[in-house]
Structure formats: C-alpha cells, structure tokens
Design an enzyme around this catalytic site. Sequence first.
Site, mmCIF file in Angstrom:
data_model
loop_
_atom_site.group_PDB
_atom_site.id
_atom_site.type_symbol
_atom_site.label_atom_id
_atom_site.label_comp_id
_atom_site.label_asym_id
_atom_site.label_seq_id
_atom_site.Cartn_x
_atom_site.Cartn_y
_atom_site.Cartn_z
ATOM 1 N N ASP A 12 7.532 4.396 -9.695
ATOM 2 C CA ASP A 12 6.588 3.348 -9.298
ATOM 3 C C ASP A 12 7.163 2.048 -9.877
ATOM 4 O O ASP A 12 8.332 2.003 -10.281
ATOM 5 C CB ASP A 12 5.174 3.636 -9.822
ATOM 6 N N GLY A 71 9.913 -4.826 -1.915
ATOM 7 C CA GLY A 71 9.888 -6.181 -1.352
ATOM 8 C C GLY A 71 11.261 -6.653 -0.895
ATOM 9 O O GLY A 71 11.393 -7.308 0.146
ATOM 10 N N SER A 117 12.256 6.629 -3.011
ATOM 11 C CA SER A 117 11.087 6.627 -2.122
ATOM 12 C C SER A 117 10.711 5.218 -1.666
ATOM 13 O O SER A 117 9.883 5.045 -0.768
ATOM 14 C CB SER A 117 9.895 7.298 -2.805
ATOM 15 N N LYS A 151 -1.809 9.634 -11.086
ATOM 16 C CA LYS A 151 -0.858 8.561 -11.378
ATOM 17 C C LYS A 151 -0.639 8.563 -12.887
ATOM 18 O O LYS A 151 -1.469 9.066 -13.647
ATOM 19 C CB LYS A 151 -1.461 7.212 -10.949
ATOM 20 N N LYS A 187 12.071 -3.099 -5.606
ATOM 21 C CA LYS A 187 12.605 -2.001 -4.781
ATOM 22 C C LYS A 187 12.075 -2.067 -3.351
ATOM 23 O O LYS A 187 12.810 -1.867 -2.402
ATOM 24 C CB LYS A 187 12.229 -0.643 -5.421
ATOM 25 N N THR A 207 8.909 3.576 1.864
ATOM 26 C CA THR A 207 7.769 2.662 1.632
ATOM 27 C C THR A 207 8.023 1.348 2.365
ATOM 28 O O THR A 207 7.144 0.833 3.076
ATOM 29 C CB THR A 207 7.554 2.385 0.124
ATOM 30 N N SER A 243 2.943 -3.945 0.132
ATOM 31 C CA SER A 243 3.075 -2.630 -0.502
ATOM 32 C C SER A 243 2.299 -2.501 -1.800
ATOM 33 O O SER A 243 2.071 -1.377 -2.266
ATOM 34 C CB SER A 243 4.553 -2.337 -0.801
ATOM 35 N N LYS A 246 -4.916 7.640 -0.498
ATOM 36 C CA LYS A 246 -3.652 7.585 0.257
ATOM 37 C C LYS A 246 -3.281 8.968 0.794
ATOM 38 O O LYS A 246 -2.865 9.110 1.931
ATOM 39 C CB LYS A 246 -2.543 7.052 -0.650
ATOM 40 N N ILE A 258 9.770 -13.286 -10.279
ATOM 41 C CA ILE A 258 10.024 -13.819 -11.619
ATOM 42 C C ILE A 258 11.419 -13.421 -12.107
ATOM 43 O O ILE A 258 11.870 -13.881 -13.138
ATOM 44 C CB ILE A 258 8.935 -13.337 -12.619
#
Length: 376
Positions: free
Chosen positions: A121, A191, A152, A86, A189, A156, A270, A74, A210
């Site tokens: 994340d 979607g 962030s 990560k 966050k 995104t 995403s 990325k 869910i």
Amino acid sequence: MEYSRTETKDMFEKIAGHEQVLFCNDPATGLQAIIAIHDTTLGPALGGTRMYPYESVDAALDDVLRLSEGMTHKCAASGLDFGGGKAVIIADPATDKSPALFRSFGQFVDSLNGRFYTGTDMGTTTEDFVEAFKETHFINGIPEEYGGSGDSSIPTAQGVLYALEATNEHLFNSRDLGKRSYAIQGLGKVGYKVAEQLLEAGAKLFVTDINEAAILSIENYASGTTGELKIVESDEIYGVEADIFVPCAMGGIINDETLKQLQVKAVVGSANNQLSDNSIAEKLQQSGILYAPDFIVNAGGLIQVADELYGPNPKRVLAKTKTIYQSLLKIYQQAEMDATTTTDAANQKVTHVLEEQKHRNNFFSRKRRPKWEVRE
Ligand SMILES: NC(=O)C1=CN([C@@H]2O[C@H](COP(=O)(O)OP(=O)(O)OC[C@H]3O[C@@H](n4cnc5c(N)ncnc54)[C@H](O)[C@@H]3O)[C@@H](O)[C@H]2O)C=CC1
Ligand SMILES: O=C(O)CCC(=O)C(=O)O
C-alpha cells in the site's frame, strides 16, 4: 501496569464494527504495527499494509479502521471471496525500513493463520514483502520471480484509467482520455502510471507531489509525449481548473475546506477514503461534482492480489479490471435514477452482497482456509 476501565471500554466502542484488531510490537526490530480485520463474511480478510509516520497511535488506529472497512466494501463490490482487512506500520518509509522489520511483520501476519492476507500500500513496495514472505505465505503481490503476480499498482492504475473513461463517457459522451484535463495529486506507484498514460493520450495535466524526484521524472517523461504538463504546489492542486481531480496520495482530502476550492466536474482517483466523512458525498453532489466512489475506482490492485491465489494470470486480471468501466457507469446511472449520491448507490450493492452471503457463514466457519491455499 494499571489499565483504566474507561479507556478499555472506549477502545471496544471504537472497534465495535470490527471483528479483530491486533497490535504488533517488536522492540528488537522497532516494529509497531496494527492489523485490523473488519469483516470476514465473504472470506479471509485481504488488504495492503501502509507505512506512514503517524503522529500518534490513535491516528494510526483511526486510519487502519477506516481502511479495513473500505476493503470490505471493495471486496464485496468487486465480487471477490474475501473480507476486509488492512495493516499500518507506524514508521517513516524513507528512513525506517529494514529486512528485519518486515520479517517481524511477516511473523505477526502468520500468527493469524490465514485470517489475513496482505501486500503493498502507500509507503511499501513488493521488495518489502519479499522479506515478509520468508516468514509467512499469507502475502500477495510479491514479484513475479518469487511466483507472485508482481506490482499491484499496475492494475490499480489501469482501473483508474477505465474509471476516467467511464466518467468521460458519462459527462461528455466520449470516453476519449486525451481530450480532457486532469489535476493529479500524488505521483507515486499509482499516480505516476496514470499520469504517463494520460500524457501518452495527449491530455492536459496539472500535477503535484511532495517528492521532487517524482516531479523531475514526470517532466522528463512528458517531454517525449503529445501531452501538456503543468507542475503546481501541493496546496494549489485543489483550486486548479480542470475537468477531473485525480487524488492518488492520501485519504480525507475532500473535506469542507477543499470542497470550496474545487473547480472540476468530477473526482476520480486511487486514494483510499477520499471523503473526510459521509456528509461530503452529498455536498459534492449539491456542488454538481460527480464523485466516483474510491472503492470502485481503485479495485484493480485488489483484483490482482485476490486472483493471484489461483496462480498469477495477467490476462484474467486485465479482463476483471476492465469491469470497473461498466460498474462505474451503472453506479452513475443508478444514482441518477434514485436521486441519491454515487456513494449510496455503490453501498447499496455492497449491502446486498453481504446480506446475501451472511447465511452461508458464521463467525467460526469464516476462519476456514480458502480451498486454493495449496502453496504451503
Ligand atoms: N498501490 C495500489 O495498488 C493501491 C493504492 N491505493 C491507494 O492509492 C493511493 C496511492 O497509492 P500508491 O501510489 O501505492 O502510494 P505511493 O506511496 O507509491 O505514492 C503516494 C505518492 O503521494 C505523494 N504524496 C504524499 N503526500 C502528498 C501531498 N500532500 N501532496 C502531494 N503528493 C503527496 C508521495 O510523495 C508519493 O509519491 C493511496 O491512498 C493508496 O492507499 C488504493 C488501491 C490500490
Ligand atoms: O493493492 C493491494 O496490494 C491490496 C489491495 C488494497 O490494499 C487496496 O485496494 O487498498
């Protein structure tokens, strides 16, 4: 304690593609985390921290190794001076969070002395990192009131919308978002923000999550827009007949099983690591489904957190995030010209950038502090 030689060897085989993997254990706060640094050819590693109740340490390790490798791709594809890293925290975000746990995590991040920058994340929020920031400055995406660039997931989501426009342009000769139908998996966050904008544009949406609260909230939101909304069960989302499938939850969701169910013309979302393995890219192509490589689509957040180290500037971030539209169109065109997959076309760009930069850095010089790190 006795250590088995075979297991140690296996572990090194498993992490062979990575520079460094750090296991973080703090019984006092319950913190169990793994930080993976994949490749720092382009600069210090950068990548968010995921919190998830992994069923095993192996599952967590597999996830962080894949995710950190994805960050190398990325960063390279987005032209950023950062490498891939990560972290994962093995815990349930609904029940296991505490300020002490995030402060402890911040101390482990600090111990890497600038080789790794991190932020949010899946399962973590900017507020969690306010705690970590008390222990280390190698944190991105903290709220504006603390001097950071904030959430962030906003850029995104913006980047996903540009990617959807590029895909519409490529497939239907019109970037108009409102004319199309979308199946969105995950209203978190990212979607949720994507869904809001598509509803505002008048699009037809099938959504699933869910989390009941997210569903209720989007139903409420949709009622004030011209868009159309249909809620579907988690396992039904793959079989929905729509123009584009938009995965915004977990990775590995396009696999041999779900591929058979897909009734869409494209996959653009995403979620990191959407394809369960490399063979799926070819299978998607054979099925006539256009795949937008995830690390191109979801780069908006990374663009913001990388840019933050120069000082927060939303205008600059938006301008850089907009480039996702053209990058993706070029990848679609390149893949067609070379008769290859879109993933291969995107990876060619990554390989080229990494090769070009290799001569500049060696393993030791890569540890350098970035010149803009003036906040301490
Ligand atoms: N937040 C960001 O800026 C970035 C996020 N991503 C990736 O995008 C994806 C989503 O990230 P966020 O929105 O930040 O995470 P999040 O944790 O805020 O949202 C994830 C959502 O997916 C839902 N979900 C989980 N399992 C599900 C299932 N089986 N079916 C339906 N829904 C399910 C959750 O309930 C939650 O609402 C992740 O894969 C993340 O790695 C990638 C780049 C940047
Ligand atoms: O979005 C972020 O906060 C960091 C970037 C990242 O981890 C990602 O793009 O997956």
